[in-house]
Design a protein around this motif. Structure first.
Motif, PDB file in Angstrom:
ATOM      1  N   SER A  46      -1.747 -17.996   6.781  1.00  0.00           N
ATOM      2  CA  SER A  46      -1.068 -17.981   7.930  1.00  0.00           C
ATOM      3  C   SER A  46      -1.845 -17.210   9.199  1.00  0.00           C
ATOM      4  O   SER A  46      -2.536 -16.210   8.881  1.00  0.00           O
ATOM      5  CB  SER A  46       0.303 -17.223   7.798  1.00  0.00           C
ATOM      6  N   LEU A  47      -1.763 -17.910  10.311  1.00  0.00           N
ATOM      7  CA  LEU A  47      -2.759 -17.658  11.179  1.00  0.00           C
ATOM      8  C   LEU A  47      -1.596 -17.354  12.410  1.00  0.00           C
ATOM      9  O   LEU A  47      -1.162 -18.105  13.000  1.00  0.00           O
ATOM     10  CB  LEU A  47      -3.763 -18.301  11.691  1.00  0.00           C
ATOM     11  N   LEU A  48      -1.659 -15.791  13.188  1.00  0.00           N
ATOM     12  CA  LEU A  48      -0.953 -15.778  13.957  1.00  0.00           C
ATOM     13  C   LEU A  48      -1.684 -15.590  15.204  1.00  0.00           C
ATOM     14  O   LEU A  48      -2.944 -14.695  15.366  1.00  0.00           O
ATOM     15  CB  LEU A  48      -0.258 -14.227  14.037  1.00  0.00           C
ATOM     16  N   GLY A  49      -1.615 -16.133  16.404  1.00  0.00           N
ATOM     17  CA  GLY A  49      -2.604 -16.385  17.530  1.00  0.00           C
ATOM     18  C   GLY A  49      -3.656 -17.262  17.337  1.00  0.00           C
ATOM     19  O   GLY A  49      -4.818 -16.961  17.484  1.00  0.00           O
ATOM     20  N   SER A  50      -2.909 -18.474  17.069  1.00  0.00           N
ATOM     21  CA  SER A  50      -4.375 -19.574  16.613  1.00  0.00           C
ATOM     22  C   SER A  50      -5.148 -19.900  17.792  1.00  0.00           C
ATOM     23  O   SER A  50      -6.215 -20.431  17.486  1.00  0.00           O
ATOM     24  CB  SER A  50      -3.803 -20.611  15.755  1.00  0.00           C
ATOM     25  N   THR A  51      -4.600 -19.966  19.146  1.00  0.00           N
ATOM     26  CA  THR A  51      -5.248 -20.696  20.128  1.00  0.00           C
ATOM     27  C   THR A  51      -6.066 -19.763  20.811  1.00  0.00           C
ATOM     28  O   THR A  51      -7.024 -19.958  21.905  1.00  0.00           O
ATOM     29  CB  THR A  51      -4.296 -20.907  21.219  1.00  0.00           C
ATOM     30  N   GLY A  52      -6.370 -18.459  20.714  1.00  0.00           N
ATOM     31  CA  GLY A  52      -6.983 -17.212  21.339  1.00  0.00           C
ATOM     32  C   GLY A  52      -8.366 -17.414  20.695  1.00  0.00           C
ATOM     33  O   GLY A  52      -8.782 -18.211  19.719  1.00  0.00           O
ATOM     34  N   SER A  53      -9.069 -16.604  21.303  1.00  0.00           N
ATOM     35  CA  SER A  53     -10.750 -16.726  20.850  1.00  0.00           C
ATOM     36  C   SER A  53     -10.822 -16.380  19.178  1.00  0.00           C
ATOM     37  O   SER A  53     -11.509 -17.194  18.548  1.00  0.00           O
ATOM     38  CB  SER A  53     -11.682 -15.657  21.607  1.00  0.00           C
ATOM     39  N   ILE A  54     -10.116 -15.187  18.744  1.00  0.00           N
ATOM     40  CA  ILE A  54     -10.323 -14.810  17.302  1.00  0.00           C
ATOM     41  C   ILE A  54      -9.682 -16.199  16.592  1.00  0.00           C
ATOM     42  O   ILE A  54     -10.188 -16.398  15.445  1.00  0.00           O
ATOM     43  CB  ILE A  54      -9.582 -13.512  17.182  1.00  0.00           C
ATOM     44  N   GLY A  55      -8.399 -16.585  16.862  1.00  0.00           N
ATOM     45  CA  GLY A  55      -7.527 -17.653  16.315  1.00  0.00           C
ATOM     46  C   GLY A  55      -8.582 -18.573  16.133  1.00  0.00           C
ATOM     47  O   GLY A  55      -8.716 -19.477  15.088  1.00  0.00           O
ATOM     48  N   ARG A  56      -9.241 -19.376  17.115  1.00  0.00           N
ATOM     49  CA  ARG A  56     -10.167 -20.523  17.257  1.00  0.00           C
ATOM     50  C   ARG A  56     -11.231 -20.456  16.141  1.00  0.00           C
ATOM     51  O   ARG A  56     -11.670 -21.046  15.251  1.00  0.00           O
ATOM     52  CB  ARG A  56     -10.590 -20.742  18.693  1.00  0.00           C
ATOM     53  N   GLN A  57     -11.841 -19.070  16.045  1.00  0.00           N
ATOM     54  CA  GLN A  57     -13.094 -18.787  15.220  1.00  0.00           C
ATOM     55  C   GLN A  57     -12.457 -18.768  13.779  1.00  0.00           C
ATOM     56  O   GLN A  57     -13.395 -19.034  12.987  1.00  0.00           O
ATOM     57  CB  GLN A  57     -13.608 -17.584  15.638  1.00  0.00           C
ATOM     58  N   THR A  58     -11.400 -18.334  13.841  1.00  0.00           N
ATOM     59  CA  THR A  58     -10.771 -18.270  12.262  1.00  0.00           C
ATOM     60  C   THR A  58     -10.627 -19.337  11.817  1.00  0.00           C
ATOM     61  O   THR A  58     -11.029 -19.751  10.594  1.00  0.00           O
ATOM     62  CB  THR A  58      -9.338 -17.367  12.191  1.00  0.00           C
ATOM     63  N   LEU A  59     -10.102 -20.451  12.809  1.00  0.00           N
ATOM     64  CA  LEU A  59     -10.177 -21.758  11.982  1.00  0.00           C
ATOM     65  C   LEU A  59     -11.384 -22.661  11.656  1.00  0.00           C
ATOM     66  O   LEU A  59     -11.373 -23.397  10.900  1.00  0.00           O
ATOM     67  CB  LEU A  59      -9.341 -22.556  13.173  1.00  0.00           C
ATOM     68  N   GLU A  60     -12.545 -22.000  12.460  1.00  0.00           N
ATOM     69  CA  GLU A  60     -13.708 -22.620  12.241  1.00  0.00           C
ATOM     70  C   GLU A  60     -14.251 -22.086  10.676  1.00  0.00           C
ATOM     71  O   GLU A  60     -14.680 -22.911  10.063  1.00  0.00           O
ATOM     72  CB  GLU A  60     -14.848 -22.180  13.197  1.00  0.00           C
ATOM     73  N   ALA A  61     -14.027 -20.809  10.498  1.00  0.00           N
ATOM     74  CA  ALA A  61     -14.332 -20.224   9.162  1.00  0.00           C
ATOM     75  C   ALA A  61     -13.354 -20.896   8.116  1.00  0.00           C
ATOM     76  O   ALA A  61     -13.860 -21.058   6.896  1.00  0.00           O
ATOM     77  CB  ALA A  61     -14.096 -18.512   9.183  1.00  0.00           C
ATOM     78  N   VAL A  62     -12.094 -21.195   8.274  1.00  0.00           N
ATOM     79  CA  VAL A  62     -11.388 -21.572   7.366  1.00  0.00           C
ATOM     80  C   VAL A  62     -11.565 -22.971   7.140  1.00  0.00           C
ATOM     81  O   VAL A  62     -11.694 -23.347   5.876  1.00  0.00           O
ATOM     82  CB  VAL A  62      -9.722 -21.373   7.948  1.00  0.00           C
ATOM     83  N   ASP A  63     -11.948 -23.725   8.058  1.00  0.00           N
ATOM     84  CA  ASP A  63     -12.391 -25.183   7.806  1.00  0.00           C
ATOM     85  C   ASP A  63     -13.767 -25.136   7.016  1.00  0.00           C
ATOM     86  O   ASP A  63     -13.991 -26.037   5.984  1.00  0.00           O
ATOM     87  CB  ASP A  63     -12.734 -25.772   9.096  1.00  0.00           C
ATOM     88  N   PHE A  64     -14.775 -24.280   7.308  1.00  0.00           N
ATOM     89  CA  PHE A  64     -15.854 -24.198   6.678  1.00  0.00           C
ATOM     90  C   PHE A  64     -15.546 -23.754   5.097  1.00  0.00           C
ATOM     91  O   PHE A  64     -16.310 -24.192   4.221  1.00  0.00           O
ATOM     92  CB  PHE A  64     -16.855 -23.083   7.231  1.00  0.00           C
ATOM     93  N   LEU A  65     -14.670 -22.840   4.743  1.00  0.00           N
ATOM     94  CA  LEU A  65     -14.410 -22.476   3.477  1.00  0.00           C
ATOM     95  C   LEU A  65     -13.595 -23.548   2.828  1.00  0.00           C
ATOM     96  O   LEU A  65     -13.278 -22.977   1.417  1.00  0.00           O
ATOM     97  CB  LEU A  65     -13.767 -20.716   3.557  1.00  0.00           C
TER      98      LEU A  65
END
Length: 389
Positions: free
Chosen positions: A6-25
């Motif tokens: 679950s990702l709280l704050g998905s549209t912020g800088s950290i959130g966007r980079q988290t989704l990049e990492a999640v997609d890669f993993l």
């Protein structure tokens, strides 16, 4: 590795980079949340197909419902919506990348379920560190830091006995004003403060980096994460941002974590711990580094660092007052109603007024944050305030 998040704050800088990492993993995203950026939230919802999406602002939630009415997705809003997002069934890890204290109650709710908390929101521990960390121990939840500095310390301590730790050393880039004197900083503008030399961060964090308040908040965060007294946490300015932090041990040896300044690395480590996997981060080539420099921070030019250290020593509601006042002061600075050193002045006044409650409840902590914000906005929001100190 936890396979769903679950990702709280998905549209912020950290959130966007988290989704990049999640997609890669190849991880599954079960829930996402944003404040008001419904356009980007829609893009993320269509890409990752979460079960739940939250927009903190109710009007934004209504707009988002219309945008995704063709998707099988539950849309929620407000604090209750964030709590539902943080506690969605099946998410082993909750990434907390919200700004400010909006993530405090959702984080606590996820902790009560024994979830792993990948914490990218330092304000939660600054305001309620004792409460959050004791609750994590009580409910068997993991709190894994995502801030690059705290991730570095976490990595350096993995195989070490804590009794051998002498000092934690946080590194600071120095921000855009490194080397400038107090006189030179009297009239700096918001635009100047937002020109960070190394990192791409949110507006609030970038201004905090310019005042060095960010490093002060990180001292308080480290104090709670690693159960050390503030006098055993040091700060060195390291403008290259290659050494992300260090640990000094009783035998005077120092362990450091080095990598290029890319937040996707600590994000991924929090998601995959205790394993290390290939990442999107470019490899660090030591032979291409011309120099690594370290220097003491200038406490006269950057007094916000010192006032945060004092708040760390006081404890109680001092961290909550510090955080709430800083949030309001940065807003006023960005709107040109407060000077660069007015940030420091307003925080000092709010600390004197609200930072004196010992062993506060969670409700008292939240109230102090809001009261400190309101005080600074009321006291300084009507006009530009020159520094008097």
């Amino acid at each position: 590795m936890r396979s769903a998040i679950s990702l709280l704050g998905s549209t912020g800088s950290i959130g966007r980079q988290t989704l990049e990492a999640v997609d890669f993993l190849g991880l599954r995203v079960l829930a996402i949340s944003a404040g008001k950026n419904t356009k980007l939230l829609e893009e993320q919802a269509r890409r990752f197909r979460p079960a739940i999406a939250a927009a903190f602002d109710e009007s934004a939630a209504q707009d988002f419902r219309l945008r995704v009415r063709d998707l099988d997705i539950r849309v929620v809003s407000g604090v209750d919506g964030l709590i539902e997002t943080a506690t969605v069934e099946g998410a082993g890890t909750v990434v907390v990348a919200t700004a400010g204290t909006a993530g405090l109650l959702p984080t606590f709710a996820a902790i009560k379920l024994g979830r792993r908390i990948a914490l990218a929101n330092k304000e939660i521990l600054v305001c309620a560190g004792d409460y959050i960390m004791s609750s994590a121990r009580e409910y068997g939840a993991e709190v894994i830091p995502v801030d690059s500095e705290h991730s570095a310390i976490f990595q350096c301590l993995r195989a070490e006995a804590r009794l051998g730790v002498k000092k934690l050393i946080l590194t600071a880039s120095g921000g855009p004003f490194r080397g400038m004197s107090r006189l030179q900083l009297q009239n700096v503008s918001p635009e100047m403060a937002l020109r960070h030399p190394n990192w791409s961060m949110g507006v609030k964090t970038t201004v905090d980096s310019a005042t060095l308040m960010n490093k002060g908040l990180e001292i308080i965060e480290a104090m709670h994460l690693f159960a050390v007294m503030p006098e055993r946490i040091g700060v060195v300015v390291h403008p290259e941002s290659i050494v992300h932090s260090m640990v000094e041990f009783a035998d005077n040896s120092i362990t450091a974590q080095l990598s290029l300044p890319d937040m996707r690395l600590p994000i991924q480590f929090a998601l995959t711990y205790p394993d290390r996997l290939p990442s999107l981060v470019e490899q660090l080539d030591l032979t291409r580094l011309s120099t690594l420099t370290f220097e003491q921070p200038d406490m006269d030019a950057f007094p916000c660092l010192n006032v945060a250290i004092e708040a760390a020593s006081v404890g109680g509601t001092a961290g909550a007052a510090l955080n709430g006042a800083d949030e309001a002061a940065v807003e006023l600075f960005l709107s040109r109603k407060l000077s660069f050193y007015g940030i420091y002045e307003s925080i000092c006044e709010a600390l004197d007024k609200f930072g004196n409650i010992g062993n506060p409840s969670l409700e008292e902590i939240i109230a102090v944050v809001e009261n400190a914000k309101e005080f600074v906005h009321t006291r300084y929001g009507d006009g530009f305030r020159k520094d008097k100190r």
